[in-house]
Design an enzyme around this catalytic site. Structure first.
Site, mmCIF file in Angstrom:
data_model
loop_
_atom_site.group_PDB
_atom_site.id
_atom_site.type_symbol
_atom_site.label_atom_id
_atom_site.label_comp_id
_atom_site.label_asym_id
_atom_site.label_seq_id
_atom_site.Cartn_x
_atom_site.Cartn_y
_atom_site.Cartn_z
ATOM 1 N N ASP A 73 -6.936 -1.473 -4.682
ATOM 2 C CA ASP A 73 -8.018 -1.144 -3.740
ATOM 3 C C ASP A 73 -8.943 -0.077 -4.314
ATOM 4 O O ASP A 73 -10.164 -0.142 -4.157
ATOM 5 C CB ASP A 73 -7.441 -0.652 -2.419
ATOM 6 C CG ASP A 73 -6.557 -1.681 -1.727
ATOM 7 O OD1 ASP A 73 -6.752 -2.883 -1.948
ATOM 8 O OD2 ASP A 73 -5.674 -1.250 -0.955
ATOM 9 N N ASP A 108 0.848 -1.191 0.000
ATOM 10 C CA ASP A 108 0.000 0.000 0.000
ATOM 11 C C ASP A 108 0.880 1.236 0.000
ATOM 12 O O ASP A 108 2.002 1.209 0.522
ATOM 13 C CB ASP A 108 -0.912 0.012 1.231
ATOM 14 C CG ASP A 108 -1.980 -1.068 1.186
ATOM 15 O OD1 ASP A 108 -2.447 -1.398 0.082
ATOM 16 O OD2 ASP A 108 -2.358 -1.571 2.256
#
Length: 169
Positions: free
Chosen positions: A149, A130
């Site tokens: 995401d 991330d």
């Protein structure tokens, strides 16, 4: 009386799956390229201030959304990988069955690309990479996330919109 013979066609009902799989492939490519870039440029936990509400940061998520189950003993890697692969296979089936429904297929393609992007991370690294970090006036940071995401969230929003449009017809 002659019985009619059923034939099974390999052709999807109402359209081609190729554009939808192409969209998913683009999401996977962009997702993986951005993750590779961030990993090359940052060390774990390093942040780069971009704006008053956005940073780039290299973070690892061993769990699911919002780091759900991230502090478990490692079994979650295989659990979420299996769920991701199962979801991807089901989405390909849905794309094949509903290839002519544009908004639905857009949503499924985005979700597919995001799911596969995160599955690749779990299989290669053991965690999801991330790097997008949004925050508001020092109050707190939203959990870091990535392109995959983002695609999943946009796809879910389009799926809701598609269903609302279908219900209103």
């Amino acid at each position: 009386m002659a019985k009619s013979k059923k034939t099974f066609s390999s052709k999807p009902a109402g359209g081609s799956m190729a554009p939808w799989l192409g969209i998913a492939a683009i999401i996977i490519l962009v997702d993986q390229l951005t993750k590779i870039t961030i990993e090359k440029l940052f060390t774990y936990g390093e942040e780069l201030y971009v704006t008053s509400f956005f940073n780039l940061v290299l973070a690892y998520n061993k769990g699911a959304a919002f780091s759900f189950l991230s502090n478990q003993g490692g079994w979650q890697r295989y659990f979420f990988t299996t769920i991701g692969i199962g979801a991807a296979l089901f989405i390909v089936y849905l794309l094949r069955k509903h290839a002519a429904q544009k908004l639905f297929c857009w949503s499924m393609s985005l979700i597919l690309g995001g799911a596969v992007g995160n599955v690749i991370d779990r299989m290669v690294h053991g965690h999801v990479i991330d790097f997008l970090d949004f925050h508001w006036r020092g109050i707190g940071h939203f959990p870091a996330f990535n392109v995959a995401d983002t695609a999943i969230c946009i796809g879910a929003g389009l799926l809701i919109l598609d269903e609302l449009r279908r219900v209103n017809k």
